[in-house]
Design an enzyme around this catalytic site. Structure first.
Site, PDB file in Angstrom:
ATOM      1  N   ASN A 289       0.817  -1.227  -0.085  1.00 55.02           N
ATOM      2  CA  ASN A 289       0.102  -0.005  -0.083  1.00 55.02           C
ATOM      3  C   ASN A 289       0.925   1.223  -0.117  1.00 55.02           C
ATOM      4  O   ASN A 289       2.104   1.380   0.667  1.00 55.02           O
ATOM      5  CB  ASN A 289      -0.864  -0.097   1.175  1.00 55.02           C
ATOM      6  CG  ASN A 289      -2.020   1.086   1.139  1.00 55.02           C
ATOM      7  OD1 ASN A 289      -1.573   2.190   1.038  1.00 55.02           O
ATOM      8  ND2 ASN A 289      -3.174   0.532   1.166  1.00 55.02           N
TER       9      ASN A 289
ATOM     10  N   ALA B  43     -13.070   3.339   0.343  1.00 60.56           N
ATOM     11  CA  ALA B  43     -12.461   3.072  -0.772  1.00 60.56           C
ATOM     12  C   ALA B  43     -11.922   4.440  -1.145  1.00 60.56           C
ATOM     13  O   ALA B  43     -12.424   5.369  -1.377  1.00 60.56           O
ATOM     14  CB  ALA B  43     -13.068   2.183  -1.909  1.00 60.56           C
TER      15      ALA B  43
ATOM     16  N   HIS C 139     -10.187  -3.920  -6.057  1.00 58.58           N
ATOM     17  CA  HIS C 139      -8.896  -4.523  -5.289  1.00 58.58           C
ATOM     18  C   HIS C 139      -9.455  -5.036  -3.883  1.00 58.58           C
ATOM     19  O   HIS C 139     -10.434  -4.563  -3.252  1.00 58.58           O
ATOM     20  CB  HIS C 139      -7.960  -3.469  -5.158  1.00 58.58           C
ATOM     21  CG  HIS C 139      -8.434  -2.338  -4.295  1.00 58.58           C
ATOM     22  ND1 HIS C 139      -9.506  -1.329  -4.699  1.00 58.58           N
ATOM     23  CD2 HIS C 139      -7.987  -1.729  -3.029  1.00 58.58           C
ATOM     24  CE1 HIS C 139      -9.553  -0.251  -3.769  1.00 58.58           C
ATOM     25  NE2 HIS C 139      -8.796  -0.691  -2.917  1.00 58.58           N
TER      26      HIS C 139
ATOM     27  N   HIS D 255     -13.744 -21.144  13.637  1.00 60.35           N
ATOM     28  CA  HIS D 255     -14.060 -21.583  12.088  1.00 60.35           C
ATOM     29  C   HIS D 255     -13.644 -20.247  11.270  1.00 60.35           C
ATOM     30  O   HIS D 255     -14.558 -19.284  11.556  1.00 60.35           O
ATOM     31  CB  HIS D 255     -15.214 -22.190  12.462  1.00 60.35           C
ATOM     32  CG  HIS D 255     -15.977 -22.963  11.080  1.00 60.35           C
ATOM     33  ND1 HIS D 255     -16.637 -24.165  11.403  1.00 60.35           N
ATOM     34  CD2 HIS D 255     -16.310 -22.389   9.846  1.00 60.35           C
ATOM     35  CE1 HIS D 255     -16.999 -24.631  10.376  1.00 60.35           C
ATOM     36  NE2 HIS D 255     -16.910 -23.618   9.447  1.00 60.35           N
TER      37      HIS D 255
END
Ligand SMILES: [Zn+2]
Ligand SMILES: [Zn+2]
Ligand SMILES: [Zn+2]
Length: 334
Positions: free
Chosen positions: A76, A160, A166, A293
């Site tokens: 990033n 975003a 992405h 899980h």
């Protein structure tokens, strides 16, 4: 360098990102870089604008950091945590702090300027999942990191800053509180009943059926009984699987299939809402496998979290999950 600080009351860590510290006027939400690929750093041909690639699925003839790829991973450009350096944990009195070491990677899902993962063919989504798995396995090898979160922010309200489809991965030097809370709850259930609560939830949801959106051979997508948000959907493997990065090869086509289907349904039914997608998985160095899980949570951002939620931890969900699930289920052609 950013810094992690621990809230001494809740035990929750906050990332204080000094380099991002700005004047108050800089906190206006910037517009999403949109439309047209000329300025989009994620489009094929613009590889030179991104940090160098960490990995890519690309054709044999192509060269790193040039065109010819299908899925590409880069650091990033504005990481919340930095990869270089040793962990430095310090305490003073009741306050604990740590330097901001971690990894923050961007997975560019397609060389084309597409805005939704759901528009990609299933085989391509399988490749994205393969890349998720590979990056998690690699980050897991770094002893400084204890947890890795794969997530997506879609739409500006969801955080975003680029519309080109992405995902991101952040590896953290501590286990985040949300994961700790889920694991503590799951462990308590396991100690009491001797079973995995997620496996039990799947069984009960399949039995009751009213919150199921999609049920196929390997995965189930349903709206949780106590959904916090309208149209919140979880995708859970039916097999008891604890670490996402150990997903068997044979399940990857199924996961790509259900992911595409769930995203498509949600986008059509709710007219392309902003959303967050996150993968909750067992921390890297936890070997215990009976009670936690892995699962995917998808949260459409169509309601706002306001004062009551901030003040209490209660969420107000105006759409019962049974109604929301029926709506998505019955919309057959979606
Ligand atoms: Zn683009
Ligand atoms: Zn289970
Ligand atoms: Zn979760």
């Amino acid at each position: 360098m950013s810094e992690l600080r621990k809230d001494p009351i809740l035990g929750r860590w906050v990332i204080v990102a000094e380099e991002r510290a700005k004047r108050p006027e800089d906190f206006k939400i910037p517009p999403v870089v949109a439309k047209g690929s000329a300025n989009c750093p994620f489009c094929e041909g613009n590889e030179g604008i991104t940090p160098p690639e960490i990995m890519a699925l690309r054709s044999a003839q192509s060269k790193p950091n040039g065109p010819g790829w299908q899925v590409r991973v880069v650091s990033n450009k504005f990481p919340v945590l930095k990869i270089e350096g040793n962990l430095d944990k310090r305490g003073k009195g009741i306050y604990d702090r740590m330097n901001g070491i971690g990894a923050h990677e961007v997975i560019i899902e397609t060389p084309q300027h597409l805005t939704s993962m759901s528009t990609l063919p299933e085989e391509h989504i399988q490749n994205i999942i393969l890349v998720y798995r590979e990056r998690m396995l690699d980050l897991k090898k770094d002893g400084r990191f204890h947890f890795g979160l794969i997530f997506k922010n879609v739409g500006d309200i969801a955080g975003a800053s680029l519309e080109h489809s992405h995902s991101q991965i952040v590896a953290t030097p501590i286990v985040p509180i949300r994961i700790n809370q889920e694991m503590t709850g799951a462990k308590a259930f396991y100690d009491y009943r001797g079973r995995c609560i997620f496996c039990d939830i799947i069984a009960q949801e399949l039995d009751e059926g009213e919150r199921i959106v999609i049920d196929d051979e390997h995965f189930v997508a349903f709206m949780p009984f106590a959904s916090r948000f309208p149209f919140e959907i979880w995708i859970v493997p039916k097999q008891h699987l604890t670490h996402f990065e150990n997903i068997p090869q044979s399940l990857i086509p199924s996961l790509a299939h259900i992911l595409k289907k769930v995203l498509t349904k949600g986008e059509k039914a709710l007219n392309h809402p902003p959303y967050n997608l996150l993968v909750h998985t067992t921390p890297f160095d936890v070997k215990t496998t009976e009670y936690y899980h892995w699962h995917i949570e998808i949260i459409p951002r169509i309601t706002r979290v306001a004062g009551f939620e901030w003040g209490t931890g209660f969420y107000i969900n105006p759409v019962p999950p049974e109604n929301a699930a029926a709506f998505l289920r019955e919309a057959n052609n979606l």
